[in-house]
Design an enzyme around this catalytic site. Structure first.
Site, PDB file in Angstrom:
ATOM      1  N   ASP A   8     -33.183  57.476 -19.128  1.00  0.00           N
ATOM      2  CA  ASP A   8     -32.635  56.395 -18.330  1.00  0.00           C
ATOM      3  C   ASP A   8     -33.387  55.123 -18.723  1.00  0.00           C
ATOM      4  O   ASP A   8     -34.431  55.182 -19.392  1.00  0.00           O
ATOM      5  CB  ASP A   8     -32.818  56.723 -16.846  1.00  0.00           C
ATOM      6  CG  ASP A   8     -32.393  55.588 -15.948  1.00  0.00           C
ATOM      7  OD1 ASP A   8     -31.247  55.124 -16.093  1.00  0.00           O
ATOM      8  OD2 ASP A   8     -33.205  55.143 -15.111  1.00  0.00           O
TER       9      ASP A   8
ATOM     10  N   GLU B 116     -59.376  50.872  -5.456  1.00  0.00           N
ATOM     11  CA  GLU B 116     -60.690  51.166  -4.884  1.00  0.00           C
ATOM     12  C   GLU B 116     -61.646  51.552  -6.020  1.00  0.00           C
ATOM     13  O   GLU B 116     -61.666  52.697  -6.467  1.00  0.00           O
ATOM     14  CB  GLU B 116     -60.588  52.293  -3.858  1.00  0.00           C
ATOM     15  CG  GLU B 116     -59.709  51.931  -2.659  1.00  0.00           C
ATOM     16  CD  GLU B 116     -59.620  53.054  -1.638  1.00  0.00           C
ATOM     17  OE1 GLU B 116     -60.626  53.769  -1.446  1.00  0.00           O
ATOM     18  OE2 GLU B 116     -58.536  53.222  -1.042  1.00  0.00           O
TER      19      GLU B 116
ATOM     20  N   ASP C  22     -33.484  51.503 -16.549  1.00  0.00           N
ATOM     21  CA  ASP C  22     -34.077  50.755 -15.439  1.00  0.00           C
ATOM     22  C   ASP C  22     -34.908  51.669 -14.546  1.00  0.00           C
ATOM     23  O   ASP C  22     -34.411  52.660 -14.023  1.00  0.00           O
ATOM     24  CB  ASP C  22     -32.980  50.088 -14.595  1.00  0.00           C
ATOM     25  CG  ASP C  22     -32.151  49.106 -15.405  1.00  0.00           C
ATOM     26  OD1 ASP C  22     -32.690  48.520 -16.350  1.00  0.00           O
ATOM     27  OD2 ASP C  22     -30.950  48.946 -15.097  1.00  0.00           O
TER      28      ASP C  22
END
Length: 385
Positions: A20, A315, A22
């Protein structure tokens, strides 16, 4: 190096790959949001992203119908498309390849693995989008849009047509998809399907896929009888450097207290786009503190499944023993490599053990010239006065 986890390799051997576009190879989500925000503003409406799940994987006209219905707009799908199409066309040149996309395309092209591109976009839009990415068009033996078939995904027709043009049996094709309709189409076509969900924290919707991976960085071709990547170095994957910085802020208060691992939480203000573009996972690199120097660092990006964060955060854990906090100090990060996808853990002990293992991997890898050279990156030393 990647180790294969094949239990019965003969069941998984494929000969070609159908991708695919997008959300799988291209990071289009941000552009879609920008265009729809601008468009809805004309009608006094505010795009809030709640339709993202309903429009992901659909054709442009199907998506238009969803937006008109949900926002009660006084226009037709054709009218909506005529207004937003030029807005999208202006932005296609700015669409970035998702991390791992170029690597995957080059790998399969180099190993002469047949590839097809099958998207619910029109053929014209597909051609336009990929024209901004060097070598992509020539890498695909087949390119097919939803306007070249009778019914779009979740119908299997587009994938069956792609297999036919590749001269492969459907059962010998591997589909890589980010949307639920795309996964359904691939399975209905009798193909193996890998889901790379573009919607965060929605992996439960992809249970029909043969495998669900966090990002293309985690794709292991050898599981499917395809040539393995050979670019992992001592359990790490080199990436294009990612730069992020800002003042250290108070976080969730669990780093030192709960985990015994003092993380330096960064404000994501101004960096939300950078975080959106990069898959969640564990990365490593170098950290520069304005008054203390430069240190090795390992960082998690994402929602931290064990604690189920509401927002995507970064983090960092600086691999150095500090004897005092450094809140509000300017921290610059250069992320240079990837270790693993984000994962959940059965208990706190196993999470802590994994974090320490990540630290050891990063500590060793950053001594390699491939990564150590970034210690001298000027970005680490450019602190605001």
């Amino acid at each position: 190096m990647i180790k294969s986890s094949i239990s019965n390799p003969l069941k998984m051997v494929v000969s070609g790959v159908i991708l695919d576009l997008d959300g799988t190879l291209l990071h289009t989500d941000g552009i879609v949001s920008d265009v729809l925000k601008s468009f809805l503003d004309k009608y006094g409406k505010q795009w809030d992203g709640r339709e993202a799940l309903r429009i992901t994987g659909k054709t442009p006209y199907e998506s238009a119908a969803v937006i008109i219905e949900d926002y009660e707009l006084p226009c037709t799908s054709t009218e909506l498309m005529s207004q937003v199409s030029p807005m999208f066309a202006e932005r296609w040149c700015n669409i970035k390849a998702l991390p791992g996309a170029n690597r995957l395309i080059k790998h399969f092209t180099g190993h002469r693995v047949p590839m097809a591109l099958a998207s619910n976009s029109s053929r014209e839009n597909i051609e336009t989008k990929i024209s901004f990415h060097q070598g992509w068009k020539d890498s695909f033996s087949v390119i097919i849009g939803s306007d070249e078939v009778t019914t779009a995904k979740p119908s299997p027709e587009i994938f069956l047509e792609a297999a036919k043009r590749l001269n492969l049996e459907p059962s010998r094709c591997l589909v890589i998809e980010d949307s639920v309709p795309g996964v359904a189409a691939g399975k209905a076509a009798g193909m193996k399907v890998i889901a790379v969900p573009s919607l965060p924290k929605k992996t439960n919707l992809y249970s029909s896929a043969d495998e669900v991976i966090n990002s293309l960085l985690d794709f292991q071709p050898e599981k499917w009888g395809l040539p393995p990547f050979e670019d992992w170095v001592e359990n790490t994957l080199p990436i294009n450097p990612m730069y992020i910085g800002g003042p250290v802020v108070k976080g969730y208060g669990r780093g030192s207290k709960v985990l015994g691992i003092p993380t330096a939480n960064l404000s994501t203000e101004g960096y939300s786009d950078v975080l959106l573009e990069h898959p969640s996972g564990v990365y490593f690199g170098w950290a520069g503190l304005s008054t203390r120097g430069i240190f090795k660092m390992v960082a998690s990006i994402g929602w931290n499944p064990f604690f189920d964060n509401a927002e995507k955060t970064i983090e960092p854990w600086l691999l150095h023993e500090f004897h005092e906090d450094f809140y509000d100090e300017d921290l610059r990060l250069v992320l240079v490599g990837y270790i693993r996808p984000e994962a959940n853990f059965p208990n706190l002990e196993s999470l802590i053990a994994k974090i320490h293992e990540d630290g050891r991997i990063a500590e060793r890898a950053l001594d390699l010239p491939l990564y150590s050279k970034y210690r001298d990156d000027q970005y680490l030393k450019q602190h605001d006065a």
